[in-house]
Design an enzyme around this catalytic site. Structure first.
Site, PDB file in Angstrom:
ATOM      1  N   GLY A  85      22.829 -18.692  64.030  1.00  0.00           N
ATOM      2  CA  GLY A  85      21.727 -19.431  63.423  1.00  0.00           C
ATOM      3  C   GLY A  85      21.078 -18.544  62.392  1.00  0.00           C
ATOM      4  O   GLY A  85      21.169 -18.796  61.184  1.00  0.00           O
ATOM      5  N   PRO A  86      20.443 -17.427  62.835  1.00  0.00           N
ATOM      6  CA  PRO A  86      19.986 -16.445  61.853  1.00  0.00           C
ATOM      7  C   PRO A  86      21.205 -15.918  61.077  1.00  0.00           C
ATOM      8  O   PRO A  86      22.120 -15.353  61.671  1.00  0.00           O
ATOM      9  CB  PRO A  86      19.353 -15.356  62.726  1.00  0.00           C
ATOM     10  CG  PRO A  86      18.966 -16.058  63.985  1.00  0.00           C
ATOM     11  CD  PRO A  86      20.032 -17.087  64.205  1.00  0.00           C
ATOM     12  N   HIS A  99      23.350 -30.757  58.475  1.00  0.00           N
ATOM     13  CA  HIS A  99      24.013 -30.458  57.209  1.00  0.00           C
ATOM     14  C   HIS A  99      25.407 -31.085  57.171  1.00  0.00           C
ATOM     15  O   HIS A  99      26.360 -30.499  57.651  1.00  0.00           O
ATOM     16  CB  HIS A  99      24.152 -28.943  57.033  1.00  0.00           C
ATOM     17  CG  HIS A  99      22.847 -28.226  57.047  1.00  0.00           C
ATOM     18  ND1 HIS A  99      22.225 -27.789  55.909  1.00  0.00           N
ATOM     19  CD2 HIS A  99      22.037 -27.880  58.068  1.00  0.00           C
ATOM     20  CE1 HIS A  99      21.093 -27.182  56.232  1.00  0.00           C
ATOM     21  NE2 HIS A  99      20.965 -27.226  57.536  1.00  0.00           N
ATOM     22  N   PHE A 126      12.739   2.550  64.640  1.00  0.00           N
ATOM     23  CA  PHE A 126      13.785   1.908  63.854  1.00  0.00           C
ATOM     24  C   PHE A 126      14.464   0.758  64.590  1.00  0.00           C
ATOM     25  O   PHE A 126      15.299   0.069  64.000  1.00  0.00           O
ATOM     26  CB  PHE A 126      14.810   2.946  63.400  1.00  0.00           C
ATOM     27  CG  PHE A 126      14.205   4.038  62.556  1.00  0.00           C
ATOM     28  CD1 PHE A 126      13.186   3.747  61.661  1.00  0.00           C
ATOM     29  CD2 PHE A 126      14.628   5.351  62.676  1.00  0.00           C
ATOM     30  CE1 PHE A 126      12.610   4.732  60.891  1.00  0.00           C
ATOM     31  CE2 PHE A 126      14.058   6.355  61.910  1.00  0.00           C
ATOM     32  CZ  PHE A 126      13.038   6.045  61.014  1.00  0.00           C
ATOM     33  N   HIS A 147      23.325 -31.732  50.405  1.00  0.00           N
ATOM     34  CA  HIS A 147      22.927 -30.612  51.241  1.00  0.00           C
ATOM     35  C   HIS A 147      21.664 -30.933  52.033  1.00  0.00           C
ATOM     36  O   HIS A 147      20.639 -31.284  51.485  1.00  0.00           O
ATOM     37  CB  HIS A 147      22.667 -29.378  50.377  1.00  0.00           C
ATOM     38  CG  HIS A 147      21.989 -28.268  51.121  1.00  0.00           C
ATOM     39  ND1 HIS A 147      22.515 -27.723  52.258  1.00  0.00           N
ATOM     40  CD2 HIS A 147      20.838 -27.605  50.882  1.00  0.00           C
ATOM     41  CE1 HIS A 147      21.705 -26.771  52.691  1.00  0.00           C
ATOM     42  NE2 HIS A 147      20.687 -26.697  51.871  1.00  0.00           N
ATOM     43  N   GLY A 202      24.921 -17.553  52.402  1.00  0.00           N
ATOM     44  CA  GLY A 202      23.678 -17.110  53.045  1.00  0.00           C
ATOM     45  C   GLY A 202      23.930 -15.922  53.960  1.00  0.00           C
ATOM     46  O   GLY A 202      23.162 -14.950  53.970  1.00  0.00           O
ATOM     47  N   ARG A 223      10.207  12.441  73.074  1.00  0.00           N
ATOM     48  CA  ARG A 223      10.735  13.670  72.462  1.00  0.00           C
ATOM     49  C   ARG A 223      10.205  14.890  73.203  1.00  0.00           C
ATOM     50  O   ARG A 223      10.905  15.887  73.345  1.00  0.00           O
ATOM     51  CB  ARG A 223      10.320  13.732  70.990  1.00  0.00           C
ATOM     52  CG  ARG A 223      10.748  14.997  70.263  1.00  0.00           C
ATOM     53  CD  ARG A 223      10.271  14.949  68.816  1.00  0.00           C
ATOM     54  NE  ARG A 223      10.706  16.108  68.042  1.00  0.00           N
ATOM     55  CZ  ARG A 223      10.000  17.215  67.887  1.00  0.00           C
ATOM     56  NH1 ARG A 223       8.815  17.333  68.464  1.00  0.00           N
ATOM     57  NH2 ARG A 223      10.467  18.217  67.157  1.00  0.00           N
ATOM     58  N   GLU A 268      21.029   0.335  61.666  1.00  0.00           N
ATOM     59  CA  GLU A 268      20.421  -0.097  62.926  1.00  0.00           C
ATOM     60  C   GLU A 268      20.642  -1.577  63.193  1.00  0.00           C
ATOM     61  O   GLU A 268      20.977  -1.978  64.323  1.00  0.00           O
ATOM     62  CB  GLU A 268      18.915   0.205  62.933  1.00  0.00           C
ATOM     63  CG  GLU A 268      18.563   1.671  62.918  1.00  0.00           C
ATOM     64  CD  GLU A 268      18.454   2.244  61.511  1.00  0.00           C
ATOM     65  OE1 GLU A 268      18.077   3.428  61.378  1.00  0.00           O
ATOM     66  OE2 GLU A 268      18.736   1.500  60.545  1.00  0.00           O
TER      67      GLU A 268
END
Length: 705
Positions: free
Chosen positions: A128-129, A31, A449, A269, A170, A532, A423
């Site tokens: 990256g993410p 980019h 979760f 881009h 983003g 639990r 989370e």
């Protein structure tokens, strides 16, 4: 301080721009510019001015010692623009040569397509993410605030660094950013800094981001001409540094692909510049149109002087640290130990040890007991929960909450973070805490979760961050909450993540073992899956044996066994009961506990074959999905298998799945409680099958390759 512009500023900024074009053109990918809306900054060409001002006027680090502890931290959250970061690292003198820039995105290069922690000198976190880097930076800022509060003394400001972040639209669209930004604003984290640019993403992103951040309790600033207004950029950063009670975000407007024929359009881009465009741009900026990878000596010299500033800063810091040792020897010893990443001598002696006669206890409670014991000798621990403190049992009674002192709810010295129902944000923040150094973060939620945080968990593992997930309510054994909360497939997902270690302890000693290994593994992320319901303490379990990831809990003389049952967590005691039932019918049955597949797989072959040995069939037993067990075992017995079986045979079974009663009844529905007729019956069928079949039964660990 006031900004003093020098001629080399323009030369250096243009050097970054033309280098960015060359780096991307040679790789034929990447980019060179990045589209943007409110708060976006992915483009090396567009970000050259702000990056230059930040790194030459403000950023405090020593390129010759990139791990200096009080260095400023820089995070490129929109990691697709990493050519910019690599260029800056090269100019500043980090271990990144011009030849490394030429190898951008190539095999085995130090300049991969996104920044990777531990791979390239000077990279703080893997990005990256989108949104992860921003959230990591919140963790970095929490770490600075906490360690500064604990160790700074009058006249000894040892922990004073700033955290700077570049991010784009983003990143701001990702929900994890909202979670982290909301918590950062509540915690009044400063110093913190984020800088962004504008563009057009109106098809999907029309919110007024500034107002969102003001609502988060952030300080918002503007620079309207990020392409040329160096004074404005400098003033905004300087003003942001003066804000002490909240993080700051700067809205920076630039023209995408500044200097290109296509500047201001989306044509730039995601693809290299065309040859004629590259040449005209270089000529416009005063460079040889036909030359490539050109760096004027004046630019190198200017950045070398910046690097010397960092060397001087570290030298002064080392002198201050030496004086600190004289006046505060205990704090000095503790801080320097933590900086080295070492644990206190003998800390493991605090781990609880159990006997079979000790009361049955839920492993979530056993985890709380471990945390209570080790927190007295491990100040390194900084933990919290995603709004499930009372269920996860992650907060020891003596802990102080990590809160802004002005709230009267705690202080920055506090070691317990109230993450709220965030989370994913918690996971990404923990990665930042671990990346900072001197801190071992842990976070609690229900195992189900952890799925919300999967992106952050994966990056923990890939980055080698020592992060501990305390994941309670780990099976159908949680009871009434029903299938939305019963994570029968979640562990299979976690076990599939490379470099992530998953623990499912069966009793007190195995729980202590999981903490022992996780805390001694400095480059490993761990998930502790905890029950639990109460679990009995088992005959034959020890911390030492469980620390190998798998061991034989119930043994019979070699060569006499008819069956080996392998189990984990809450089902191990049931497997032992099933073996006892079979023994009364004349069968010899071994039981192996496998609390961590990954740790077990790291043992030598001889040991693993002693646990899963040849000579008799092996069956697994776990109240979860069967996925993954086929790698080690022949037959599997699990809730997943029974769900499929019951759904085919009985249409009413789906109603049972959707309306689960208390946990004991849940377990009875699927015959995964003691006594367990299905386990014993399945065992007999397998024994009979292999007896009738004849021939040698070989361990599944015996393979051709």
């Amino acid at each position: 301080m006031t900004f003093q512009k020098v001629d080399i500023d323009d030369i250096s900024i243009n050097t970054i721009r033309v280098l960015a074009a060359d780096v991307v053109n040679k790789a034929n990918s990447g980019h060179p510019g990045k589209s943007s809306f409110e708060l976006r900054l992915g483009a090396p060409m567009g970000l050259a001015p702000v990056a230059h001002i930040l790194f030459t006027r403000f950023f405090n680090a020593n390129p010759k010692h990139s791990e200096w502890f009080n260095r400023d931290r820089f995070v490129l959250s929109n990691g697709h623009g990493c050519a910019l970061q690599y260029i800056l690292l090269h100019l500043l003198g980090y271990k990144l040569s011009l030849d490394d820039l030429k190898q951008f995105r190539q095999l085995d290069s130090l300049t991969p397509g996104h920044p990777e922690h531990g791979h390239t000198d000077g990279i703080e976190v893997t990005t990256g993410p989108l949104g992860q880097g921003f959230s990591n930076a919140v963790g970095l800022a929490i770490a600075q605030a906490h360690l500064g509060a604990v160790y700074n003394k009058p006249g000894f400001d040892l922990i004073t660094n700033h955290t700077y972040v570049f991010l784009g639209d983003g990143c701001l669209m990702e929900g994890v950013t909202s979670e982290a930004a909301s918590l950062a604003g509540h915690l009044q984290l400063a110093p913190g800094l984020d800088i962004s640019i504008d563009g057009d993403t109106a098809v999907a992103f029309t919110e007024i981001v500034e107002e969102r951040f003001r609502a988060y309790n952030w300080h918002v600033l503007h620079v309207d001409d990020g392409d040329q207004d160096l004074q404005g950029i400098y003033n905004a950063i300087e003003k942001a540094k003066q804000v002490k009670d909240k993080p700051t975000i700067i809205r920076l407007r630039t023209i995408i692909g500044y200097g290109s024929k296509q500047q201001g359009t989306h044509g730039i881009h995601g693809s290299p510049l065309k040859p004629d465009d590259t040449e005209q741009m270089k000529a416009k900026f005063g460079f040889d149109p036909k030359g490539t990878f050109q760096v004027p000596e004046a630019t190198y010299a200017f950045y070398a002087d910046v690097a010397k500033r960092g060397v001087k800063s570290e030298s002064e810091w080392e002198a201050l640290l030496a004086s600190y040792e004289t006046k505060y020897p205990r704090e000095h010893a503790e801080l320097t130990r933590r900086i080295r990443g070492e644990l206190p001598n003998g800390w493991e002696k605090t781990l609880p040890v159990y006997k079979p006669s000790d009361a049955a206890t839920a492993s979530r409670k056993l985890s709380e007991i471990v945390l209570t014991k080790i927190s007295t000798v491990l100040p390194d621990l900084l933990g919290g929960s995603a709004d499930l403190t009372g269920s996860n049992l992650t907060r020891v009674k003596e802990a102080e909450d990590f809160q802004p002192p002005s709230t009267k709810l705690g202080s920055y010295k506090g070691t317990y973070i109230r993450y709220g129902v965030r989370e994913h944000g918690m996971g990404a923040i923990m990665n930042g805490l671990a990346a900072y150094g001197g801190i071992i973060p842990f976070g609690g939620t229900f195992l189900n979760f952890v799925s919300y945080a999967a992106g952050a968990v994966r990056l923990s593992a890939l980055s080698g961050h020592q992060v501990l997930w305390i994941a309670t309510h780990d099976s159908i054994g949680l009871g009434e909450d029903g299938p939305t909360h019963q994570p029968i497939e979640t562990i299979a997902h976690l076990r599939a993540i490379p470099k992530l270690v998953v623990w499912r302890p069966a009793d007190g000693n195995e729980t202590s073992a999981s903490y022992l290994v996780a805390l001694n593994s400095k480059k490993t992320a761990s998930v502790l899956c905890l029950s639990r319901q109460n679990l009995p303490n088992l005959e034959g379990s020890t911390i030492e044996r469980a620390s190998r990831g798998g061991y034989v809990l119930r043994e019979v003389p070699a060569g006499t066994e008819n069956l080996t049952i392998v189990s984990t967590g809450s089902e191990v005691s049931i497997a032992v009961e099933a073996a006892n039932v079979l023994e009364k019918e004349g069968f010899k049955v071994r039981v192996a506990s496998l609390p961590s597949w990954e740790v077990f797989d790291a043992q030598d072959t001889k040991y693993r074959l002693s646990v899963l040995r040849s000579g008799a069939p092996i069956v697994s037993f776990e109240a979860l999905s069967t996925l993954g067990w086929a790698n080690n075992l022949v037959w599997t017995f699990s809730v997943h298998r029974l769900l499929i079986k019951k759904s085919i045979k009985n249409t009413d079974s789906l109603l049972l799945v959707r309306a689960f009663p208390p946990y004991l009844q849940c377990m009875y529905v699927f015959n995964v409680t003691s006594p367990s007729p299905d386990v014993a019956e399945l065992g007999k069928k397998i024994i009979t099958f292999y007896k009738n079949k004849g021939g040698e039964v070989v361990s599944p660990l015996v393979k051709a390759i």
